[in-house]
Design a protein around this motif. Structure first.
Motif, short mmCIF file in Angstrom:
data_model
loop_
_atom_site.label_atom_id
_atom_site.label_comp_id
_atom_site.label_asym_id
_atom_site.label_seq_id
_atom_site.Cartn_x
_atom_site.Cartn_y
_atom_site.Cartn_z
N GLU A 1 0.83 -1.20 0.00
CA GLU A 1 0.00 0.00 0.00
C GLU A 1 0.87 1.26 0.00
N GLU A 2 1.91 1.25 0.82
CA GLU A 2 2.84 2.39 0.85
C GLU A 2 3.49 2.57 -0.52
N GLY A 3 3.93 1.47 -1.12
CA GLY A 3 4.56 1.52 -2.44
C GLY A 3 3.62 2.08 -3.50
N THR A 4 2.35 1.70 -3.42
CA THR A 4 1.36 2.20 -4.37
C THR A 4 1.18 3.71 -4.22
N LYS A 5 1.15 4.19 -3.00
CA LYS A 5 1.02 5.63 -2.76
C LYS A 5 2.25 6.37 -3.29
N ILE A 6 3.42 5.80 -3.07
CA ILE A 6 4.65 6.42 -3.57
C ILE A 6 4.63 6.45 -5.10
N CYS A 7 4.22 5.34 -5.72
CA CYS A 7 4.14 5.29 -7.19
C CYS A 7 3.21 6.38 -7.72
#
Length: 76
Positions: A37-43
């Motif tokens: 989820e964090e990675g998706t937000k960063i992307c």
């Protein structure tokens, strides 16, 4: 999670850390989902930065192209 004023480079580093962690297979499913989820937000943040930057480059290129074309070549 990516902070609002965090740099593009720092967000890319964090994203690489997330990918490395997920590739390591040493975390639980719950931890995987959390960092995914964090990675998706960063992307999403990185995508927005790239889109905004592309728009600025297009504007600068469109405005500057006429000026650039008007400059005579320097003969050496």
């Amino acid at each position: 999670m990516a902070k609002k004023k965090e740099s593009y480079e720092n967000m890319m580093l964090r994203l690489e850390e997330i990918v490395d962690t997920m590739d390591g297979n040493e975390i639980t499913l719950e931890q995987t989902m959390t960092i995914y989820e964090e990675g998706t937000k960063i992307c999403n943040s990185l995508y927005k930065i790239l889109n905004d930057t592309e728009g600025k480059i297009k504007i600068l290129t469109a405005e500057g192209e006429k000026d650039f074309m008007a400059i005579p070549e320097v003969v050496k």
